[in-house]
Design an enzyme around this catalytic site. Sequence first.
Site, mmCIF file in Angstrom:
data_model
loop_
_atom_site.group_PDB
_atom_site.id
_atom_site.type_symbol
_atom_site.label_atom_id
_atom_site.label_comp_id
_atom_site.label_asym_id
_atom_site.label_seq_id
_atom_site.Cartn_x
_atom_site.Cartn_y
_atom_site.Cartn_z
ATOM 1 C CG HIS A 1 46.099 51.895 6.660
ATOM 2 N ND1 HIS A 1 46.109 53.076 5.903
ATOM 3 C CD2 HIS A 1 46.746 52.170 7.805
ATOM 4 C CE1 HIS A 1 46.670 54.054 6.526
ATOM 5 N NE2 HIS A 1 47.034 53.628 7.633
ATOM 6 C CG ASP B 1 43.693 52.624 3.510
ATOM 7 O OD1 ASP B 1 43.188 52.498 4.640
ATOM 8 O OD2 ASP B 1 44.804 52.995 3.306
ATOM 9 C CB SER C 1 50.068 55.183 8.257
ATOM 10 O OG SER C 1 48.849 55.221 9.056
#
Length: 343
Positions: free
Chosen positions: A318, A286, A188
């Site tokens: 995610h 995601d 991320s």
Amino acid sequence: MANKMFLVLLFCFFFTFYLDLIFAKEAVKGVRPFIIVYDNGTIVRDDAIRTDPVVPPQSTPDPITGVISKDIVLDPYTNLSARVYLPSLNHTSKKLPILLYFHGGAFCIGSPFSRLDHKYLNRLTSSGKVVSISINYRLFPEHTLPTAFEDAWFALQWVASQSQRLAWTEPWIATHGDFSRVYLGGDSSGATIVHNLAIRASLDPLLYDLHIYGAVLVTPFFLGSGRVPLDPPNYTQTPYYRVWPYVCPHCPHGVDNPVVNPVGPRSPTLRRLAVEKILVYTAEHDPLLGRGVRYITGIRGSGWKGILAYYEGKNVSHVFHVSIPDHPETQVLITRVGQFLRA
Ligand SMILES: *[C@@H]1O[C@H](CO)[C@@H](O)[C@H](O)[C@H]1NC(C)=O
Ligand SMILES: *[C@@H]1O[C@H](CO)[C@@H](O)[C@H](O)[C@H]1NC(C)=O
Ligand SMILES: *[C@@H]1O[C@H](CO)[C@@H](O)[C@H](O)[C@H]1NC(C)=O
Ligand SMILES: *[C@@H]1O[C@H](CO)[C@@H](O)[C@H](O)[C@H]1NC(C)=O
Ligand SMILES: *[C@@H]1O[C@H](CO)[C@@H](O)[C@H](O)[C@H]1NC(C)=O
């Protein structure tokens, strides 16, 4: 009649005013799960982080992975700290690749010391047979960008300095680390950091000898205006998109700033990425999948000379590999990333 109407209106006015008074304190524009923005301007980190408690490092081998860990301070002036991981060595003196790792959390939440990140780093250190260093870079709301990027650059320089055996030598890295095989890894916002380090390393000199061999970006946090294929219909309502003006309030061009849009009109060519191989790992559900795929096609089209590996976790979203450690796709990811780090 008019009088009655007036009284009703007056009542309505005061009733609404009264409700406002009661609820004003609670009125929030949350960008959950990252931050809570109160109407009075106060911004705090979302409490959700508390569900993933801080755990101490392990001075004796982790029962499952055999990995040991410890916490260190890299920079006493900024209190930049990190957790270092060493796999079980089996009496070999063979040098191990070094993994410089950055956790995720939209630059607002997350920590190398949290239970889930610690667990992931234990597994990755064992699977990849690497010495890992997971950086506690500074976060919003105490700090805005580019502080996190500056901490990351400092951390890279610090790792490079370990090759010189200077006064601040960290023995696990200095003794066991192979400075010709350094990997940058992150998920991320940590992957955003990895990208920016790999670009900056092509422009700014490192003070000491170190070769950035590869980069691993898992469910990267990239943004951009306009739509790309695979963006969900509500892409601009996602917390990732909405949190950006907070974490980078002075970023020119907002979500098209090159630090978060690597394929934007102002972004440096991806040919510059100063690594020999890159692994991008996306996740099927995601909301940022489209951005990750766009990054991959951008690298392919840039003329970058290196080896690009690409995987997608199925039926996961995610940062699944950190948040759902027992998911079969997490095991698959750890095996694949481990292979990439050992190759
Ligand atoms: C703003 O509201 C929050 C939540 O009620 C409160 O904790 C904070 O102290 C307030 N800040 C100011 C400056 O009034
Ligand atoms: C320095 O960082 C450590 C670990 O993140 C933290 O526990 C400590 O409170 C920090 N100290 C200061 C002075 O900020
Ligand atoms: C040490 O041996 C164990 C068991 O054979 C193995 O799982 C581990 O990967 C080895 N560690 C290294 C650094 O080679
Ligand atoms: C966006 O849409 C998806 C799929 O319909 C939904 O699961 C998600 O909660 C939505 N996100 C936001 C922030 O509205
Ligand atoms: C996808 O994951 C959900 C749980 O997150 C599960 O309920 C569902 O059965 C999975 N679908 C497939 C096709 O595996």
